[in-house]
Each structure stands twice: as C-alpha cells, then as structure tokens.
Write a protein that holds these residues in place. Structure first.
Motif, PDB file in Angstrom:
ATOM      1  N   CYS A 115       0.805  -1.100   0.059  1.00 17.09           N
ATOM      2  CA  CYS A 115      -0.122  -0.021   0.012  1.00 17.09           C
ATOM      3  C   CYS A 115       0.811   1.379  -0.110  1.00 17.09           C
ATOM      4  CB  CYS A 115      -1.106  -0.085   1.023  1.00 17.09           C
ATOM      5  SG  CYS A 115      -0.391   0.397   2.604  1.00 17.09           S
ATOM      6  N   ASP A 123       0.318  -8.332   1.904  1.00 20.95           N
ATOM      7  CA  ASP A 123       0.355  -6.927   2.633  1.00 20.95           C
ATOM      8  C   ASP A 123       1.502  -6.234   2.704  1.00 20.95           C
ATOM      9  OD1 ASP A 123      -1.534  -4.783   3.774  1.00 20.95           O
ATOM     10  OD2 ASP A 123      -0.293  -5.173   5.350  1.00 20.95           O
ATOM     11  N   TYR A 128      -5.712  -7.833   0.494  1.00 18.57           N
ATOM     12  CA  TYR A 128      -6.625  -6.566   0.514  1.00 18.57           C
ATOM     13  C   TYR A 128      -6.933  -6.102  -1.019  1.00 18.57           C
ATOM     14  CZ  TYR A 128      -5.514  -6.727   5.573  1.00 18.57           C
ATOM     15  OH  TYR A 128      -5.085  -7.198   6.518  1.00 18.57           O
ATOM     16  N   THR A 129      -8.350  -5.825  -1.455  1.00 22.07           N
ATOM     17  CA  THR A 129      -8.492  -5.409  -2.533  1.00 22.07           C
ATOM     18  C   THR A 129      -7.730  -4.103  -3.057  1.00 22.07           C
ATOM     19  OG1 THR A 129     -10.411  -4.227  -1.673  1.00 22.07           O
ATOM     20  CG2 THR A 129     -10.806  -6.259  -2.584  1.00 22.07           C
ATOM     21  N   TYR A 130      -7.490  -3.220  -2.110  1.00 21.90           N
ATOM     22  CA  TYR A 130      -6.945  -2.113  -2.478  1.00 21.90           C
ATOM     23  C   TYR A 130      -5.345  -2.069  -3.128  1.00 21.90           C
ATOM     24  CZ  TYR A 130      -4.308  -0.883   1.895  1.00 21.90           C
ATOM     25  OH  TYR A 130      -3.571  -0.982   3.275  1.00 21.90           O
ATOM     26  N   ASN A 131      -4.693  -3.082  -2.413  1.00 26.24           N
ATOM     27  CA  ASN A 131      -3.205  -3.625  -2.983  1.00 26.24           C
ATOM     28  C   ASN A 131      -3.291  -4.231  -4.410  1.00 26.24           C
ATOM     29  OD1 ASN A 131      -2.018  -2.871  -0.646  1.00 26.24           O
ATOM     30  ND2 ASN A 131      -2.323  -4.539   0.489  1.00 26.24           N
ATOM     31  N   ASN A 147     -14.657  -3.506   3.402  1.00 27.80           N
ATOM     32  CA  ASN A 147     -13.961  -2.101   3.361  1.00 27.80           C
ATOM     33  C   ASN A 147     -14.282  -1.468   1.948  1.00 27.80           C
ATOM     34  OD1 ASN A 147     -12.025  -0.013   3.016  1.00 27.80           O
ATOM     35  ND2 ASN A 147     -11.026  -0.970   4.954  1.00 27.80           N
ATOM     36  N   PHE A 163     -11.234   0.277   0.205  1.00 28.91           N
ATOM     37  CA  PHE A 163     -10.328  -0.496  -0.538  1.00 28.91           C
ATOM     38  C   PHE A 163     -10.941  -1.159  -1.853  1.00 28.91           C
ATOM     39  CE2 PHE A 163      -7.796  -2.450   3.491  1.00 28.91           C
ATOM     40  CZ  PHE A 163      -7.509  -1.309   3.855  1.00 28.91           C
ATOM     41  N   ASN A 164     -12.442  -1.295  -1.688  1.00 32.52           N
ATOM     42  CA  ASN A 164     -12.702  -2.006  -2.988  1.00 32.52           C
ATOM     43  C   ASN A 164     -12.981  -0.623  -4.093  1.00 32.52           C
ATOM     44  OD1 ASN A 164     -13.127  -4.010  -1.526  1.00 32.52           O
ATOM     45  ND2 ASN A 164     -15.177  -3.623  -0.865  1.00 32.52           N
TER      46      ASN A 164
END
Length: 383
Positions: free
Chosen positions: A207, A252, A266-269, A313, A316-317
């Motif tokens: 991130c 992560d 995680y979706t944002y990564n 979250n 993040f999405n």
C-alpha cells in the motif's frame, strides 16, 4: 373417439396435451420475461442508471456536509454519531478517500466546488519536519503526529487525476512535493522498496509501493522526465518480486528486518498494482503489461468476490475499481466491472439506513460515504 382417449371429465386427451403444451409455452415465456426483468434490475437502461447513480452521489454528499463537516474549522469528523474514543476531528486517511471522491464528482457531475473544501482541510495536516515536507496523520494545530507515506500518496494520486482534468498548477506541484517526501522512505534493505510509516521503519507495504508506482508513472506521463519512469520500474520490480502471490494478487507487507511476509490480501493492494500494469501498457505498448492486468483482474474476482459480495471495506474496494476501470478503458471488457456494479447495488439495498448513510456499524464512517461516492461516480462514468 374411443373412451380410452378421454379423461374422467370427458375432455379429449389430445386436447389436454395441446392445453399442456400451450401452458408450457406460456410458462416458458413468463420465465423469460421474469429473467428479463431481473436483468433490468441489475443492469437498467443506461439513462435511468445514470440518474440513479447521480441521485445516490448527491444524497451521500449531502450527508457528509450535514454530519461530517465542521464548517467553523473547515475540517471533518470521522464518524456519525461520533465514537467515544474519536478525536476532535478526523485522521488524514478518510480525507484521502474524500478528496478522490470529490475529484470524481467534479469530473462526472460538473460540480466544480467539490474538491476545494477537502483540499483546504488537508492543508491543515501539513508538516514541515525534515527531511521533506509532507502531511501528518492528524491535524497539525491540534497535535504533532506521525507521517505515513501512503496517506501522502493517496493525496498525490487524487491531485494528479485533477491535474489531468483541469491543468491547474497546484494539482501538479503538490504530487511533485509528495514524490520527494515518499522517496525519503526508500532504501536498499530487503532489496529496495518504500516503507509504510516514517518514524517506524518496520514494514514495507504494497500500500506504500503500489501508489508510489502510480505517482511516478503519472509524473512521467505528464513531464516526460525519465527519472520518474526509472523509479516506477524500480518499485514495480521490487513489489512483484517480494509481495506478489502465485495467483497474481498481492500480500500486505514484508517485515523489516526479519523479511517475514504478512500474507493478508486486500482489494486496494490488488487495485494499485492492477492499475500500474495498465499505465505501463499505455506508456510502453508492451502487451505483457495488459495481459498481466487481465490476469490480476480475473484473480481478484475469483478471490475477493465471494457469495456475490466483496469484502466490507468500501474504500479498499474503490481502489480496486480504479484499476478495473482503467483496464476496461483498454480492452472494453464489461465483465471486469459488471460484478462490481452488482456489489454496489447490494450495498445500496442492504447496507444503507433510512437516512441514506451506508456502512455496517451504528457509528457510520465518513470513509465509507466517500468510498461509495467514488464507486458510483466511476460506475456512472462507464455507462
């Protein structure tokens, strides 16, 4: 006709068969109509869906203005109602979501005033400590706090998006400044990569590196300065070597100095690295980057979209949707975003209260409202 071909009511069995065939045909037609109505529920006529997304965006923004904005201070609150342990004002992180949402509103809704109050609020987190100016995690006038590299990077990404749209100098000068700050978080321990937090150099995270790649690539695209592309490739190779899993998704972080991997996904990564591949494809025209983006998108759907829903979250999405949207612009495959649109419908139908606040807790989070503004704005832009 012989009695054997009649039923107890005296009707011909041949006629009965015809009635049954007609009934079956009618039933089939009814089922087709029901299916069509179902499809229209999920994928309404584009004009109607545009109006609906715009309505939702306006409702969410009104709630932010009414419940999360301290007009006297020009700052924001983190929750409504406030939690017992909340600080007086919000941390920086929710504003990272809000400033991006404001950019999408300006781009899609022709709301030219959306970013200005958020940018003014963010400036109240400005910190001039050595070795480089940047933004700290909490309001500077209220207390001195740590600086996170990713908090700064999310601001830079929103500003770069705004610059590409408006060509205002501020929106380019600020990412250049943040780029200088983020590079103070680079060293060769573990082979390279950017740290996550300035005063606790104990992890290097996807991130903080994924967004760093996006900043460097956009600065290169705007300025043509090769040092930005060199930085992007340096970080890109490091993340893929150390934090990408075999399925194409991303872990992560890596711990320093143990080099132990935190394997949470995680979706944002995934979203930042998906988008990085799309931007690299645009810059280089090398098919390998587009193919990799498509592989990551397919893996993201399989891993994160379970039981017809994404993880809880929302912000993040939203970052994942940025990558999917950019990929859709290249290959025009609506499959990348149709499942995401279904999840956005689910949230509005099931995770919204009577006052149009979205979320999963009784203390509604500003970051969730901002994330859904961004999601609906991006979906609207793809209709």
């Amino acid at each position: 006709m012989p009695d054997i071909f009649k039923n107890r009511t005296g009707h011909s069995l041949l006629n009965l068969e015809k009635q049954q065939m007609n009934y079956s045909n009618n039933t089939f037609i009814r089922l087709l109509l029901c299916a069509a109505v179902g499809l229209l529920f999920f994928f309404p006529v584009a004009g109607q869906q545009k109006e609906e997304y715009a309505r939702r965006i306006n409702l969410l923004q009104k709630n932010i203005d009414a419940h999360f904005y301290d007009a006297a201070k020009g700052l924001y609150y983190e929750h409504y109602p406030k939690k017992a342990n909340d600080k007086l004002h919000s941390y920086m992180w929710p504003l990272c979501a809000l400033v991006q949402a404001a950019n999408e509103q300006e781009a899609i809704m022709q709301d030219n005033d959306a970013m200005e109050p958020v940018v003014r609020a963010i400036e109240q987190y400005y910190n001039t400590d050595a070795p480089a100016n940047g933004y700290q995690a909490y309001v500077t006038a209220e207390e001195h706090d740590s600086r996170f590299y990713d908090d700064n990077q999310w601001i830079a990404i929103a500003c770069l998006d705004a610059y590409n749209r408006t060509r205002k100098d501020y929106y380019l000068d600020k990412p250049k400044e943040i780029y200088r700050f983020m590079m103070t978080g680079f060293d060769t321990i573990s082979g390279g990569g950017l740290y996550w937090k300035e005063d606790e150099k104990t992890t290097k995270n996807t991130c903080s590196n994924g967004p760093g790649i996006l900043i460097a690539l956009q600065l290169y695209s705007i300025t043509g300065q090769k040092n930005y592309l060199d930085t992007a490739m340096l970080l890109y190779k490091w993340v893929n070597q150390h934090l990408q899993s075999a399925d194409g998704l991303y872990y992560d972080h890596i711990k320093i100095p143990s080099l132990k991997i935190d394997s949470a996904k995680y979706t944002y990564n995934t979203g930042t690295m998906l988008q990085a591949n799309v931007l690299l494809y645009r810059i280089t025209k090398d098919q390998q980057y587009l193919s990799e983006a498509q592989r990551i998108a397919a893996a993201a759907r399989q891993y994160f979209y379970r039981h017809n829903k994404l993880p809880g979250n929302y912000w993040f999405n939203a970052v994942l949707l940025r990558g999917l949207q950019d990929l859709y612009r290249e290959d025009h495959n609506r499959a990348h975003i149709e499942w995401f649109a279904k999840d956005a419908e689910r949230i509005w139908a099931r995770k919204r209260n009577a006052d149009n606040l979205v979320g999963t807790q009784k203390n509604y989070a500003m970051i969730d409202q901002a994330a859904m503004i961004e999601i609906y704005a991006r979906l609207l832009g793809m209709l």
